[in-house]
Scaffold this motif. Structure first.
Motif, PDB file in Angstrom:
ATOM      1  N   VAL A  50     -27.782  94.715  77.273  1.00  0.00           N
ATOM      2  CA  VAL A  50     -27.520  94.698  75.829  1.00  0.00           C
ATOM      3  C   VAL A  50     -28.098  93.398  75.299  1.00  0.00           C
ATOM      4  O   VAL A  50     -27.704  92.322  75.745  1.00  0.00           O
ATOM      5  CB  VAL A  50     -26.011  94.762  75.514  1.00  0.00           C
ATOM      6  N   THR A  54     -29.857  94.911  70.124  1.00  0.00           N
ATOM      7  CA  THR A  54     -29.364  96.263  70.422  1.00  0.00           C
ATOM      8  C   THR A  54     -28.390  96.688  69.319  1.00  0.00           C
ATOM      9  O   THR A  54     -27.530  95.900  68.922  1.00  0.00           O
ATOM     10  CB  THR A  54     -28.628  96.271  71.780  1.00  0.00           C
ATOM     11  N   TYR A  56     -25.201  98.555  67.497  1.00  0.00           N
ATOM     12  CA  TYR A  56     -23.829  98.718  67.977  1.00  0.00           C
ATOM     13  C   TYR A  56     -23.661 100.061  68.688  1.00  0.00           C
ATOM     14  O   TYR A  56     -23.035 100.138  69.749  1.00  0.00           O
ATOM     15  CB  TYR A  56     -22.834  98.597  66.809  1.00  0.00           C
ATOM     16  N   ALA A  59     -25.281  99.989  72.115  1.00  0.00           N
ATOM     17  CA  ALA A  59     -24.460  99.188  73.031  1.00  0.00           C
ATOM     18  C   ALA A  59     -23.242  99.997  73.465  1.00  0.00           C
ATOM     19  O   ALA A  59     -22.882 100.008  74.652  1.00  0.00           O
ATOM     20  CB  ALA A  59     -24.031  97.890  72.356  1.00  0.00           C
ATOM     21  N   VAL A 237     -16.846  96.947  73.759  1.00  0.00           N
ATOM     22  CA  VAL A 237     -18.181  96.893  73.148  1.00  0.00           C
ATOM     23  C   VAL A 237     -18.372  95.661  72.263  1.00  0.00           C
ATOM     24  O   VAL A 237     -19.375  94.950  72.366  1.00  0.00           O
ATOM     25  CB  VAL A 237     -18.456  98.186  72.347  1.00  0.00           C
ATOM     26  N   THR A 241     -21.318  92.748  72.178  1.00  0.00           N
ATOM     27  CA  THR A 241     -22.273  92.576  71.071  1.00  0.00           C
ATOM     28  C   THR A 241     -22.102  91.205  70.404  1.00  0.00           C
ATOM     29  O   THR A 241     -23.088  90.565  70.057  1.00  0.00           O
ATOM     30  CB  THR A 241     -22.131  93.692  70.010  1.00  0.00           C
ATOM     31  N   ARG A 244     -23.552  88.381  72.609  1.00  0.00           N
ATOM     32  CA  ARG A 244     -25.016  88.393  72.564  1.00  0.00           C
ATOM     33  C   ARG A 244     -25.539  87.783  71.266  1.00  0.00           C
ATOM     34  O   ARG A 244     -26.582  87.154  71.226  1.00  0.00           O
ATOM     35  CB  ARG A 244     -25.545  89.823  72.699  1.00  0.00           C
TER      36      ARG A 244
END
Ligand SMILES: *Cc1c(COP(=O)(O)O)cnc(C)c1O
Length: 353
Positions: A50, A54, A56, A59, A237, A241, A244
């Motif tokens: 990810v 990427t 949502y 991901a 998740v 995210t 990242r």
């Protein structure tokens, strides 16, 4: 995909090993295990690729797929996630705000009811509908709420096929916004009951209906409260995210998480176990500080619930903490069952280092 290809299954935190691992679909519909424990994955998949760019939805599909093997494949997940997150009022779904000084705010309020619970429940409602359709089954979801959970559950299940929803809230003890969010939904499968009493009175009625085996099977009682594994899963998740986004170089991130039932921060813990560079997970509580005291003393001790301005955190038994105890005990279901029985009996228990 057939059952024989299932690599990852789910067992109860109180399992004595006599029941083999279940698939994701079973765990999604069951919520709580028959032995009173919580379902946990038997393996923890590695974090998929990810990147900072990427989407949502992409991901979510990559992170969820290994956990839902045998029930939902990537294509099915993509359809559900696309629909679920289209209702969010931000293209990034869970955007991150830079507050300066190395601090960031992960904004989980962009869903239809403004509660962070939308992030998981918008997805879980769709999973539930799909799995019930596949099995030709119907369920009745019964839940008690002090506000957030009821609104988010109703919003995610309104109009869904195969699901009747009955939500109990304490009369005149939920915010006016949440009362309207719950009681002005016109879908025929949504039923609200205001109880003259407290949240605990609502909770007791729900527990009593689940304890009634005949009623339970007659109407197919089910729950989507935060002990349902599917909710914990969907929350992993946004840890990935947001990390990242804050650290595109993959460097470590810490998260401070307002906690009640320990579901949200548990998802962060799973993200870390999957390989996300998480430095610290700060379990934030209000004056109902059972977990703060536990981490300081090694003793789990429940007290009277003290009402506060953050009712979602006014909890003395953080149910999801059982999943951490299970992993920490080397997945010893007998030890977990004994620990929780002692806690229930004595109101306090020492947890081995
Ligand atoms: C549900 C909720 C919490 C508690 O989350 P858990 O996953 O139960 O720890 C905290 N704050 C708000 C606003 C909530 O809606």
């Amino acid at each position: 995909m057939t059952g024989s290809e299932v690599a990852l299954g789910y067992v109860s935190t109180r399992s004595d090993g006599s029941v083999g691992p279940l698939g994701f679909g079973d765990v999604l519909l069951a919520g709580l295990a028959p032995d009173g424990g919580l379902y946990c994955p038997t393996a923890i998949p590695n974090l998929p690729e990810v990147g900072p760019d990427t989407t949502y939805v992409d991901a979510a599909v990559a992170i969820l797929e290994p956990f839902t093997v045998g029930t939902f494949d990537a294509a099915a997940l993509e359809v559900m996630a696309t629909e679920a997150y289209r209702s969010f009022r931000h293209p990034e779904v869970c955007p991150v705000l830079d507050l300066g000084g190395g601090h960031h705010l992960l904004d989980l309020t962009k869903g239809p009811t403004l509660a962070f619970k939308d992030v998981a429940l918008q997805m879980v409602g769709r999973m539930l509908e799909a799995e019930l359709d596949r099995r030709g089954r119907r369920v009745t979801i019964v839940g008690a709420t002090s506000g957030d959970t009821g609104s988010a559950a109703i919003e995610s299940l309104a109009g869904k096929a195969g699901v009747e929803v009955l939500i109990l809230h304490p009369h005149q003890r939920v915010s006016e916004i949440q009362r309207r969010q719950m009681t002005t939904v016109t879908a025929g499968n949504i039923h609200n009951v205001a109880i003259r009493g407290t949240f605990d009175d609502c909770q007791d009625l729900v527990k009593a209906s689940f304890a009634d085996a005949r009623l339970r099977s007659d109407v197919g009682l089910a729950a989507v409260n935060s002990i349902n594994w599917a909710r914990v899963l969907c929350q992993i998740v946004y840890y990935v995210t947001s990390a990242r986004r804050v650290r595109p170089d993959g460097g470590p991130v810490s998260f401070s998480v307002p906690s009640g039932n320990f579901g949200n921060v548990l998802s962060g813990w799973y993200a870390k176990r999957m390989g996300l560079a998480v430095d610290r997970l700060v379990v934030a509580s209000n004056r109902n500080d059972v977990l703060t005291r536990f981490f300081e003393t090694g003793r789990l001790e429940t007290r009277q619930v003290e009402p506060s301005l953050s009712p979602s955190m006014d909890i003395q038994i953080s149910s999801n903490f059982e999943r951490v105890l299970w992993e920490a005990s080397g997945r010893d279901g007998g030890a977990v069952a004994a620990l929780l029985a002692a806690l229930r009996e004595r109101g306090s228990v020492e947890v081995p280092a």
